[in-house]
Design a protein around this motif. Structure first.
Motif, mmCIF file in Angstrom:
data_model
loop_
_atom_site.group_PDB
_atom_site.id
_atom_site.type_symbol
_atom_site.label_atom_id
_atom_site.label_comp_id
_atom_site.label_asym_id
_atom_site.label_seq_id
_atom_site.Cartn_x
_atom_site.Cartn_y
_atom_site.Cartn_z
ATOM 1 N N ASP A 1 2.074 1.220 -7.570
ATOM 2 C CA ASP A 1 1.046 0.466 -6.852
ATOM 3 C C ASP A 1 0.968 0.930 -5.400
ATOM 4 N N LYS A 2 -0.248 0.896 -4.865
ATOM 5 C CA LYS A 2 -0.489 1.191 -3.453
ATOM 6 C C LYS A 2 -0.285 -0.099 -2.657
ATOM 7 N N VAL A 3 0.536 -0.044 -1.601
ATOM 8 C CA VAL A 3 0.855 -1.247 -0.824
ATOM 9 C C VAL A 3 0.748 -0.956 0.675
ATOM 10 N N ILE A 4 0.598 -2.017 1.448
ATOM 11 C CA ILE A 4 0.513 -1.900 2.901
ATOM 12 C C ILE A 4 1.613 -2.738 3.542
ATOM 13 N N GLN A 5 2.246 -2.191 4.575
ATOM 14 C CA GLN A 5 3.284 -2.880 5.331
ATOM 15 C C GLN A 5 2.644 -3.883 6.288
ATOM 16 N N LEU A 6 3.216 -5.091 6.386
ATOM 17 C CA LEU A 6 2.610 -6.160 7.179
ATOM 18 C C LEU A 6 3.338 -6.436 8.489
ATOM 19 N N THR A 7 4.554 -5.908 8.637
ATOM 20 C CA THR A 7 5.331 -6.159 9.856
ATOM 21 C C THR A 7 5.952 -4.856 10.345
ATOM 22 N N ASN A 8 6.392 -4.861 11.598
ATOM 23 C CA ASN A 8 7.115 -3.704 12.122
ATOM 24 C C ASN A 8 8.565 -3.746 11.655
ATOM 25 N N MET A 9 9.049 -2.628 11.117
ATOM 26 C CA MET A 9 10.463 -2.478 10.750
ATOM 27 C C MET A 9 10.960 -1.175 11.389
ATOM 28 N N PRO A 10 11.169 -1.211 12.730
ATOM 29 C CA PRO A 10 11.496 0.030 13.443
ATOM 30 C C PRO A 10 12.754 0.718 12.949
ATOM 31 N N ASP A 11 13.736 -0.055 12.454
ATOM 32 C CA ASP A 11 14.967 0.558 11.941
ATOM 33 C C ASP A 11 14.685 1.468 10.752
ATOM 34 N N GLU A 12 13.611 1.163 10.020
ATOM 35 C CA GLU A 12 13.236 1.963 8.852
ATOM 36 C C GLU A 12 12.125 2.960 9.178
ATOM 37 N N ASN A 13 11.701 2.953 10.437
ATOM 38 C CA ASN A 13 10.618 3.835 10.894
ATOM 39 C C ASN A 13 9.306 3.581 10.146
ATOM 40 N N ILE A 14 9.020 2.323 9.871
ATOM 41 C CA ILE A 14 7.717 1.942 9.321
ATOM 42 C C ILE A 14 7.153 0.787 10.144
ATOM 43 N N TYR A 15 5.823 0.741 10.186
ATOM 44 C CA TYR A 15 5.167 -0.199 11.085
ATOM 45 C C TYR A 15 4.003 -0.896 10.400
ATOM 46 N N ASN A 16 3.627 -2.027 10.991
ATOM 47 C CA ASN A 16 2.497 -2.819 10.517
ATOM 48 C C ASN A 16 1.290 -1.915 10.272
ATOM 49 N N GLY A 17 0.769 -1.925 9.033
ATOM 50 C CA GLY A 17 -0.398 -1.121 8.690
ATOM 51 C C GLY A 17 -0.087 0.170 7.955
ATOM 52 N N ASP A 18 1.205 0.556 7.889
ATOM 53 C CA ASP A 18 1.553 1.768 7.140
ATOM 54 C C ASP A 18 1.301 1.540 5.651
ATOM 55 N N ILE A 19 0.797 2.574 4.968
ATOM 56 C CA ILE A 19 0.463 2.469 3.545
ATOM 57 C C ILE A 19 1.388 3.372 2.739
ATOM 58 N N GLY A 20 1.890 2.854 1.631
ATOM 59 C CA GLY A 20 2.789 3.627 0.773
ATOM 60 C C GLY A 20 2.582 3.308 -0.695
ATOM 61 N N ILE A 21 3.472 3.855 -1.524
ATOM 62 C CA ILE A 21 3.406 3.684 -2.978
ATOM 63 C C ILE A 21 4.734 3.130 -3.469
ATOM 64 N N ILE A 22 4.682 2.152 -4.387
ATOM 65 C CA ILE A 22 5.928 1.622 -4.956
ATOM 66 C C ILE A 22 6.566 2.701 -5.818
ATOM 67 N N ASP A 23 7.741 3.106 -5.401
ATOM 68 C CA ASP A 23 8.448 4.196 -6.074
ATOM 69 C C ASP A 23 9.294 3.679 -7.234
ATOM 70 N N LYS A 24 9.909 2.506 -7.023
ATOM 71 C CA LYS A 24 10.820 2.002 -8.056
ATOM 72 C C LYS A 24 10.947 0.489 -7.923
ATOM 73 N N ILE A 25 11.011 -0.193 -9.080
ATOM 74 C CA ILE A 25 11.283 -1.635 -9.108
ATOM 75 C C ILE A 25 12.558 -1.849 -9.908
ATOM 76 N N ILE A 26 13.517 -2.511 -9.301
ATOM 77 C CA ILE A 26 14.786 -2.837 -9.974
ATOM 78 C C ILE A 26 14.840 -4.350 -10.132
ATOM 79 N N THR A 27 15.044 -4.810 -11.341
ATOM 80 C CA THR A 27 15.058 -6.258 -11.589
ATOM 81 C C THR A 27 16.440 -6.787 -11.929
ATOM 82 N N SER A 28 17.384 -5.893 -12.255
ATOM 83 C CA SER A 28 18.728 -6.336 -12.633
ATOM 84 C C SER A 28 19.739 -5.242 -12.279
#
Length: 730
Positions: A598-625
């Motif tokens: 899925d295509k997703v957008i970041q909603l907050t600044n996470m400077p430690d991860e070098n991503i910011y409000n408005g950055d767009i990415g793709i869900i690479d992996k979902i782990i449920t257990s």
């Protein structure tokens, strides 16, 4: 029953000024089966603490969580210090170093005489220690004062907790006021809102009312006035207010009627306390007035500086044209020249006029004129933008480092303060700011505080786009004043089959649409349809671009809700771009089902991860257990999310027009319906249209577009930067 671990603090891994700690804790006991495996072992803990030391025994209450980077941690929500009870433990405590002059011999003598009540006696009857051989009056004073101070801090934290503050808030309050905490709260609990960023009026007011404060108390009315002024600023972008409008909003906030006399007294006291500034019939928050005047004074100062003299600039620009294989028009040449000669310059222009193109010329010419290596250039010049994506575009255009303004100023999320400030200024000598229309008044003022008064400033932007999310309209006011150096780029560079998008943009900007422009060329399509057919039409178009890169195709809409809002569009478009498949794992967050790819957008600044409000990415992996995790790929930067921050992203097949600022996409779809009426205004639609580079689809009602183009009311912000520049600061 609350889960706890009991044991001893070992050491700190990280801590900040607000009392937030990450450290190691040796567990001696617990009431949780999962945590039992840590007995006699260390565990990483996090949480807010007043003070931790190695000699005390603590009870930490909280839960075991899994951090995406650091593994299992105990997240502490509350804690308490266990008083030493055994004689040996008391001796160890007294010789811990907290009490200067008390060695093991003296400590044993004290405990031998006073027994298990040693600490209680020291606190309540310190004179009894005079009977103990070898104990001096100085020893007694040290023991009594230090222990009293030690106890008082914990009592204060407990006091704040009993009032209704969380442990985190209690720590923020105590760390700010220390021993003055109780006095401050007794005198004016609302002062906490002014001093501590994370405390809101509603939170403090709720506690104040529980403490039986009068609903008409003067301190409550004053706090409500400041709260209203802040809220109006953030909602409507104004920098000042009129007396009547503040008064009209007070009953809604206070839930009680107050007299005009009470209101007037509160307002006058706020002015006397230098929290509100009154100029004629305008009322400013003091911080806002200071920010506006700082901006005006600095830009006036820079603009009054004598132009730099530089020989053969024309020749140098011709060399750049030859080197880059480009020919600059007269407006662009003027902008490039003045970027060297002037200490303050605004470069403005609509889409397709080459604002980004000339940045490389400006930075390269600056390097040559100042005879700098590329390494030195990066020390002397700062390329800044309000968003991460705009900064990335600057970097790509100039091949130099660029950053967000917040990152440049070293913003601290916990305190909402900048580490680069008037007391710790950056040494850069020139800054170039792109997408300057997005900068609010407070951010601009903080940027000016963080740089030298002699630092050259070049602002680049289109003031016909949406103004800043925060208060003010800096770029618009500066240009409209006609008191500063402005170069407007007018010539359009995109011609031919992709030029109709730009023509539409300029028609919107000028307030009149010619319907004949639509469906003439491939780049601009208007699909007229009733509201119920908007999403089916968007889905039909989307199928055409199913195999297009997620970076190139984007749906933009004004609102999240309604049956043609962003949320509804996302659910439908997800079926096309990322249909259900047994090979893709899924996870539901609230009402939204997320799926791998899925295509997703970041909603907050996470400077430690070098991503910011408005950055767009793709869900690479979902782990449920066994533990829930979602991994998102932002341009090969994989960021791991756990349930604690799942609300930091959302689906992004459709995003808001505000979130799209600073970005461009090859293909854009813009739905337009009358249901959006609250959000239909000229600058919003203009911003959306100018996000598209190659192909733009408008879907819906032509009258909705016309309504938006005619509506300039939403653009009106009450600010005084223009007036201050034109008429002076009074």
């Amino acid at each position: 029953m609350d889960k706890y671990i009991k044991g001893h603090y070992q050491r700190s891994i990280y801590q900040n000024s607000n009392g937030y700690h990450v450290g190691l804790f040796k567990v001696s006991d617990t009431n949780d089966e999962k945590l039992a495996e840590y007995i006699n072992r260390t565990i990483t803990f996090t949480g807010y603490f007043h003070e931790l030391n190695e000699m005390d025994t603590y009870l930490f209450y909280g839960k075991l969580v899994h951090h995406e980077k650091y593994g299992e941690q105990f997240q502490t929500e509350n804690y308490e210090r266990c008083k030493p009870e055994e004689k040996d433990a008391i001796v160890e405590f007294l010789t811990s170093g907290l009490f200067k002059g008390i060695g093991e011999k003296k400590a044993k003598s004290i405990v031998d005489v006073l027994g298990k009540d040693t600490l209680k006696i020291i606190l309540e009857h310190p004179d009894n220690l005079i009977l103990i051989p070898g104990i001096t009056k100085a020893n007694i004073d040290t023991l009594h004062n230090k222990l009293k101070e030690y106890e008082a801090s914990y009592e204060t934290i407990l006091y704040l907790g009993n009032l209704g503050f969380s442990t985190k808030d209690s720590m923020l309050i105590y760390n700010f006021y220390k021993e003055k905490t109780k006095d401050t709260i007794e005198e004016d609990i609302y002062q906490l809102i002014q001093d501590i960023h994370d405390l809101t009026f509603k939170k403090v007011d709720q506690i104040a009312l529980k403490r039986k404060i009068s609903p008409n108390a003067l301190i409550r009315i004053k706090a409500a006035i400041l709260y209203i002024m802040n809220e109006v600023s953030n909602t409507y972008g104004h920098s000042y207010y009129y007396q009547e409008e503040i008064f009209s909003l007070l009953p809604r906030v206070l839930q009680v009627t107050i007299t005009t006399e009470e209101y007037q007294q509160a307002l006058e006291e706020l002015i006397k306390d230098i929290k509100v500034e009154k100029k004629e019939d305008r009322y400013y928050l003091k911080e806002m007035y200071d920010a506006e005047t700082l901006i005006v004074k600095r830009f006036r100062l820079l603009s009054s500086n004598k132009d730099r003299t530089e020989k053969n600039l024309d020749g140098k620009i011709k060399e750049l044209e030859s080197f880059y294989g480009i020919t600059y028009n007269e407006d662009q040449k003027e902008a490039i020249e003045k970027s060297i000669l002037k200490d303050f310059l605004i470069i403005t222009g609509g889409p397709g006029t080459g604002k980004t193109t000339i940045m490389k010329a400006m930075t390269e010419l600056y390097r040559q004129v100042h005879k700098l290596s590329y390494e030195k250039l990066q020390e002397k010049i700062a390329l800044l933008a309000p968003t991460g994506r705009a900064a990335k575009r600057m970097s790509e255009a100039t091949l130099l480092k660029a950053s967000t303004i917040h990152r440049f100023l070293k913003w601290q999320k916990e305190t909402n303060k900048f580490q680069v400030n008037e007391y710790n200024k950056s040494k850069v000598e020139c800054i170039i700011i792109d997408e300057a229309s997005m900068i609010d008044t407070y951010l601009m003022a903080n940027l000016l505080k963080g740089i030298s008064v002699n630092c050259k400033i070049i602002m680049v932007g289109d003031d016909h786009q949406l103004p800043s999310v925060g208060p003010g309209q800096i770029l618009h006011d500066l240009i409209q004043s006609q008191k500063l150096e402005v170069v407007e780029l007018k010539k359009l560079y995109r011609q031919g089959k992709d030029s109709n998008i730009l023509t539409l943009a300029y028609q919107i900007r000028n307030g009149k649409i010619d319907p004949k422009i639509f469906n003439q060329e491939e780049d601009l399509t208007f699909i007229s349809c009733p509201q119920q057919e908007v999403i089916p039409n968007i889905m039909e178009i989307a199928r055409t671009y199913k195999d297009t890169s997620y970076k190139d195709f984007q749906i933009l809409a004004p609102m999240y809700k309604t049956n043609v809002g962003i949320d509804e569009i996302n659910q439908n478009i997800q079926k096309i771009f990322n249909e259900k498949d047994e090979s893709k794992k899924e996870h539901r967050i609230g009402e939204v089902l997320f799926r791998e790819l899925d295509k997703v957008i970041q909603l907050t600044n996470m400077p430690d991860e070098n991503i910011y409000n408005g950055d767009i990415g793709i869900i690479d992996k979902i782990i449920t257990s066994p533990k829930k995790e979602i991994h998102i790929n932002f341009d090969n930067n994989i960021v791991k999310y756990t349930p604690s921050n799942f609300n930091n992203f959302r689906l992004a097949y459709a995003i808001s027009i505000h979130k799209s600022q600073g970005s461009e996409f090859d293909i854009v779809i813009l739905p337009l319906v009358k249901t959006y009426h609250k959000m239909l205004y000229r600058k919003l639609v203009y911003t959306a249209v100018t996000r598209s580079k190659k192909k733009l689809y408008l879907v819906g009602d032509i009258q909705a577009l016309e309504m938006a183009v005619a509506n300039t009311d939403a653009d009106i912000r009450r600010t005084t930067i223009k007036d201050f520049l034109v008429f002076g600061i009074k």
